[in-house]
Design a protein around this motif. Structure first.
Motif, PDB file in Angstrom:
ATOM      1  N   ARG A 144       0.830  -1.197   0.000  1.00  0.00           N
ATOM      2  CA  ARG A 144       0.000   0.000   0.000  1.00  0.00           C
ATOM      3  C   ARG A 144       0.873   1.259   0.000  1.00  0.00           C
ATOM      4  N   THR A 174      -0.592  10.258  -7.237  1.00  0.00           N
ATOM      5  CA  THR A 174      -1.377   9.112  -6.778  1.00  0.00           C
ATOM      6  C   THR A 174      -2.096   8.449  -7.946  1.00  0.00           C
ATOM      7  N   ALA A 178      -1.118   4.530  -9.745  1.00  0.00           N
ATOM      8  CA  ALA A 178      -2.028   3.406  -9.526  1.00  0.00           C
ATOM      9  C   ALA A 178      -1.990   2.378 -10.661  1.00  0.00           C
ATOM     10  N   GLY A 182      -0.454  -1.389 -10.257  1.00  0.00           N
ATOM     11  CA  GLY A 182      -1.550  -2.336 -10.159  1.00  0.00           C
ATOM     12  C   GLY A 182      -1.179  -3.778 -10.463  1.00  0.00           C
ATOM     13  N   THR A 187      -1.787  -0.977  -4.141  1.00  0.00           N
ATOM     14  CA  THR A 187      -2.751   0.113  -4.298  1.00  0.00           C
ATOM     15  C   THR A 187      -2.077   1.433  -3.949  1.00  0.00           C
ATOM     16  N   ASN A 189      -3.312   5.340  -3.024  1.00  0.00           N
ATOM     17  CA  ASN A 189      -4.433   6.217  -2.729  1.00  0.00           C
ATOM     18  C   ASN A 189      -3.967   7.436  -1.951  1.00  0.00           C
ATOM     19  N   ARG A 241      -8.613  -3.528  -0.749  1.00  0.00           N
ATOM     20  CA  ARG A 241      -7.815  -4.126  -1.839  1.00  0.00           C
ATOM     21  C   ARG A 241      -8.321  -3.738  -3.224  1.00  0.00           C
ATOM     22  N   TRP A 242      -9.596  -3.305  -3.341  1.00  0.00           N
ATOM     23  CA  TRP A 242     -10.194  -2.990  -4.629  1.00  0.00           C
ATOM     24  C   TRP A 242     -10.322  -1.482  -4.833  1.00  0.00           C
ATOM     25  N   VAL A 243      -9.601  -0.729  -3.994  1.00  0.00           N
ATOM     26  CA  VAL A 243      -9.630   0.734  -4.067  1.00  0.00           C
ATOM     27  C   VAL A 243      -8.230   1.229  -4.418  1.00  0.00           C
ATOM     28  N   THR A 244      -8.099   1.896  -5.539  1.00  0.00           N
ATOM     29  CA  THR A 244      -6.788   2.440  -5.906  1.00  0.00           C
ATOM     30  C   THR A 244      -6.955   3.630  -6.835  1.00  0.00           C
ATOM     31  N   GLN A 246      -7.419   6.630  -5.891  1.00  0.00           N
ATOM     32  CA  GLN A 246      -8.510   7.456  -5.393  1.00  0.00           C
ATOM     33  C   GLN A 246      -8.042   8.495  -4.372  1.00  0.00           C
TER      34      GLN A 246
END
Length: 260
Positions: A144, A174, A178, A182, A187, A189, A241-244, A246
């Motif tokens: 992260r 940021t 990503a 990926g 990730t 963020n 885990r499914w947020v990047t 952002q």
């Protein structure tokens, strides 16, 4: 605080992790079980106090010093990090990088000198860029990267325009990183605090100022460092885990509507 938790097998590095929001982040990640490297620039006592507070609560941490905004700062930081891990007896590598360290410049554009501008960007933009660059070989797959941005990229604040620019640059970094990271499951963020009660903002001790800032939030209060740290802990966990790519707004809904 416990040595077991969502991050019990992780190692985290928090730049500017000894005071204010950074300290709250260090404490929160340690509470989730992470081994936390608490970075600081100058105030050794504050870093030692942060580490002691973490350890007293049953967590794991060590301090490392590196001045940011100077030539070779990223190399110095990572050398100190590697040494700290070795002395702690921890495995090499990193799972969570929080770029929190930064300085502000409460001046309008007409009052900003070129020297002040260069210093601001050296600490707030160049340092995290190269800290990330030099840290990618240490960051494990599935890791992260969390950049601490600011609500001022959304809310116009003419008295800190240069500072706002640095946070805008961090938001763009940021987004750009990503998709590059990926494929490794990393990730990237950003978390954007709003008005937050820390020692870096002495004006909040003035009741009129405090009340005015509090009124910008839909909750009618100033943010606490722990409010931001909790958001960072979520982004650092497997739950995100499914947020990047952002920008997570953690301003308490500041300036999101017209006054009633």
């Amino acid at each position: 605080m416990t040595s077991t938790g969502r991050l019990s097998d992780r190692t985290a590095l928090v730049t500017g992790g000894s005071r204010g929001i950074g300290r709250a982040i260090s404490l929160r990640l340690a509470a989730e079980g992470a081994l936390v490297a608490v970075h600081y620039g100058h105030r050794t006592e504050a870093a030692e106090e942060a580490v002691a507070e973490i350890e007293a609560a049953g967590g794991r941490a060590f301090a490392l010093r590196a001045e940011l905004g100077v030539p070779g700062d990223a190399e110095t930081l990572w050398s100190a990090f590697d040494k700290g891990l070795s002395e702690y007896g921890a495995r090499p590598g990193l799972d969570i990088l929080v770029n929190n360290a930064g300085i502000t410049l409460p001046k309008r554009i007409s009052d900003v000198s070129e020297e002040e501008y260069d210093r601001l960007f050296a600490v707030n933009v160049k340092a995290p860029f190269f800290v990330i660059k030099e840290g990618l070989t240490r960051l494990r797959d599935g890791g992260r990267i969390i950049n601490i941005s600011s609500g001022v990229t959304r809310i116009a604040m003419p008295n800190i325009s240069a500072y706002s620019m640095t946070k805008g640059a961090l938001d763009t970094l940021t987004l750009a990183l990503a998709p590059e990271l990926g494929p490794r499951g990393i990730t990237v963020n950003a978390v954007a605090p709003g008005f937050t009660y820390t020692e870096i903002n002495p004006t909040l001790k003035v009741p009129e100022v405090l009340n005015a800032y509090a009124a910008t939030s839909v909750f009618n209060r100033i943010g606490r460092p722990s409010d931001i740290a909790d958001v960072v802990a979520f982004v650092a966990s497997d739950d995100a885990r499914w947020v990047t790519g952002q920008l997570l707004d953690a301003t308490g809904g500041a300036h999101i509507g017209m006054p009633a």
